[in-house]
Design a protein around this motif. Structure first.
Motif: not given
Length: 635
Positions: A60-75
């Motif tokens: 529940e502590d994940f923020k939108g910034e975390d999602f974006n960084l994960f997506q960019v790095a994974g891609q």
């Protein structure tokens, strides 16, 4: 399909020591990743850094910034070929929470990479394993949207590849859903069929065998995709009282209707391709009929337009879909059952042939209104098969009070006169004769009057007049069946036959088929009907026939012959003056320019017209001679 706003509502006001933890993270160098440093890092190192940063956080502590960084790095990892490293991260049990919340963001680059790699490439295998792990670990609702978005965004040759790739993962995700699964199943089936509708339907046996764009393969794969949901409905049909089962049944019914409209309505489904072991589109049609039978909707669907609609169809939203799509879908379904005999073994044999014809007239009208060869063939086959179940003269004239029984022969006439495909024109003519033969005498009489008034085609009118002659002949031979084609009823019908549409100014060349048929009928009546018996009423109507038909025809022939003879003379004079027989004439038909005609060709056409007028004149002279002889005999 536009992806809705993020489904999760990330907590920014949680009453936990999050802010102090984040301050601690910023000060801790081994876990901080600045923008400048990340540009210099390898892609896999970026992903590892982000994973390490998120491992110590609660979901529940994940923020939108975390999602974006994960997506960019994974891609970036996937695109640079580090699929093995991404797989290792996904399989790490410590990252389970991270993958569950963020993994669905990798679907887009993952699908793109899988489709770009060759089958034997090891990186492709890694990507497939990643996809399998995401299906097992991610939030089903979020992953569902991600998968459907990929199917919807694909185009061209990639449509079938994407669908075939994602059908199994999509099925697994749907089976994991519990609440509102029916809506998700319906959305998935609709999205897939919408994409398949962008692909052309293979028509020839070579195209079917090649299946270049994969439509046939997708059709059969989608049946396997729907199977567990069909099994669930069948299993709970009797026992379950949950609305979700009825809703799932409704979604499957929508899927069947949509499949019937495309690709099955357009597909060539008759058994012409014997050398193909199993036509995949016929197999798909059989599977769709099998689903309808399994969920007990075949009969309610077939007879839905006759007030037998299932009560579960009372949902207004579904009725809107039904009104839009069901006409084509039900027409295709009737064709499959009554012309191709799919599911006919399960059909109750209690309906009379005339009732089945009446039920199918609406569908026949829908099919004959189309212009595609395969659809017109379905309409002709459906009408022909319904008529073949009936004996001649068995169809009561009162059926012509139903709209479909009038529009069907009009549709046949349209195919006969306007369709550019010769074998369909010939087939339509045969079925029109079959249709005429099935009616009783009064029905034939009514049908002839209708066709004479509505066909607006001299060839069709000539054909109808020939049929009238045949019926008169039968009536004169059978004393017990003379009401409609003898006496006053026949006189009324002859008023439509023995006349020129525009009097002496009628285009005799354009109407030559009708005029010749009328003259032959009149000659037959004069020879066959004794003037003392006057069974046909022809002798009491002779003056009217002379005024409305014979005299205007004489005048019209004289005018037409004079006109064409003058044209021939003019062409010959022009040819001599120009000393060039290759002068051309441009002709336009239906807005399209036809091949140029030389003067010689024009003269041939003009002489052919004069020959037609001579032929009409000779038959007219013979009729008048017979009349004169009969009158002299009486006097």
């Amino acid at each position: 399909m536009r992806r809705p706003a993020r489904l999760r509502c990330w907590r920014t006001d949680a009453r936990r020591p999050v802010y102090s933890l984040r301050l601690w993270l910023k000060d801790f160098a081994s876990f901080s990743v600045s923008e400048e440093q990340s540009q210099d890092m390898m892609a896999s190192e970026e992903l590892q850094a982000i994973i390490q940063r998120c491992q110590i956080l609660e979901e529940e502590d994940f923020k939108g910034e975390d999602f974006n960084l994960f997506q960019v790095a994974g891609q970036k990892c996937l695109e640079e070929g580090y699929a093995a490293e991404v797989l290792e991260v996904i399989q790490n049990e410590k990252n389970k929470v991270i993958v569950k919340s963020m993994g669905w963001n990798l679907v887009c680059p993952l699908v793109r990479c899988i489709l770009s790699y060759k089958r034997e490439d090891e990186k492709r295998e890694h990507c497939l394993k990643i996809l399998d792990q995401l299906v097992q670990l991610c939030n089903p609702k979020e992953l569902l949207l991600g998968l459907l978005e990929q199917i919807e965004q694909t185009s061209g040759e990639q449509i079938s590849h994407t669908i075939l790739l994602l059908l199994q993962p999509l099925q697994t995700v749907l089976l994991k859903l519990h609440s509102k699964k029916s809506y998700s199943v319906g959305l998935s089936l609709s999205t897939i069929l919408n994409q398949l509708s962008l692909l052309p339907v293979p028509y020839t046996k070579e195209q079917i065998r090649e299946d270049k764009l994969g439509l046939c393969q997708c059709c059969n794969a989608i049946v396997d995709f729907a199977k567990p949901f069909v099994d669930e409905v069948v299993k709970n049909m009797e026992a379950s009282t949950e609305n979700d089962d009825e809703e799932l049944k409704e979604e499957l019914l929508k899927f069947c209707l949509k499949s019937l409209k495309y690709p099955l309505l357009i597909a060539q489904l008759d058994q012409l391709h014997e050398d193909i072991e199993e036509d995949p589109l016929r197999h798909f049609a059989a599977e769709i009929l099998g689903i309808l039978l399994a969920i007990r909707e075949l009969l309610p669907t077939l007879f839905s337009h006759r007030g037998s609609r299932n009560q579960n169809w009372d949902n207004p939203d579904f009725l809107d879909v039904d009104r839009k799509h069901s006409a084509d879908s039900l027409a295709c379904l009737s064709y499959l059952v009554f012309a191709q005999y799919f599911g006919i073994d399960c059909f109750p044999m209690v309906f009379s042939p005339s009732y089945l014809l009446q039920c199918n007239m609406t569908h026949i009208e829908v099919l004959l209104e189309r212009t595609e060869e395969s659809v017109l063939t379905k309409g002709l086959d459906l009408l022909g098969n319904c008529l073949l179940r009936m004996s001649d003269n068995s169809l009561h004239h009162q059926y012509l009070e139903f709209r479909g029984f009038i529009t069907a022969p009009q549709g046949l006439v349209k195919v006969m006169t306007l369709c550019p495909i010769e074998h369909l024109r010939k087939k339509s003519l045969k079925i029109l004769q079959l249709y005429i033969d099935k009616f009783d005498a009064e029905g034939k009489y009514t049908l002839f009057r209708c066709l004479l008034k509505t066909s607006n085609h001299a060839g069709v009118e000539g054909y109808v007049i020939q049929n009238i002659k045949n019926q008169i002949d039968l009536s004169l031979k059978k004393a017990n069946d003379s009401k409609w084609f003898t006496g006053p009823q026949l006189v009324s019908l002859l008023d439509l036959v023995l006349l020129l549409p525009e009097g002496a100014e009628t285009d005799l060349l354009q109407n030559s088929d009708r005029i010749m048929a009328s003259l032959n009928l009149l000659r037959y009546l004069v020879i066959k009907d004794n003037e003392y018996d006057n069974q046909t009423g022809i002798w009491t109507e002779l003056n009217k026939i002379e005024q409305n038909f014979l005299k205007p025809l004489h005048t019209g022939l004289n005018m037409s012959k004079a006109h064409y003879e003058a044209e021939i003379k003019s062409k010959k004079e022009n040819r001599r003056e120009s000393h060039n027989s290759k002068a051309v004439c441009s002709v336009t038909v239906g807005g399209e320019k036809m091949p140029n005609m030389t003067t010689e060709m024009q003269l041939q056409v003009l002489h052919s017209a004069l020959f037609t007028f001579d032929l009409i004149e000779s038959v007219l002279a013979r009729v008048e001679e017979l009349i004169e002889v009969k009158i002299k005999t009486i006097t």
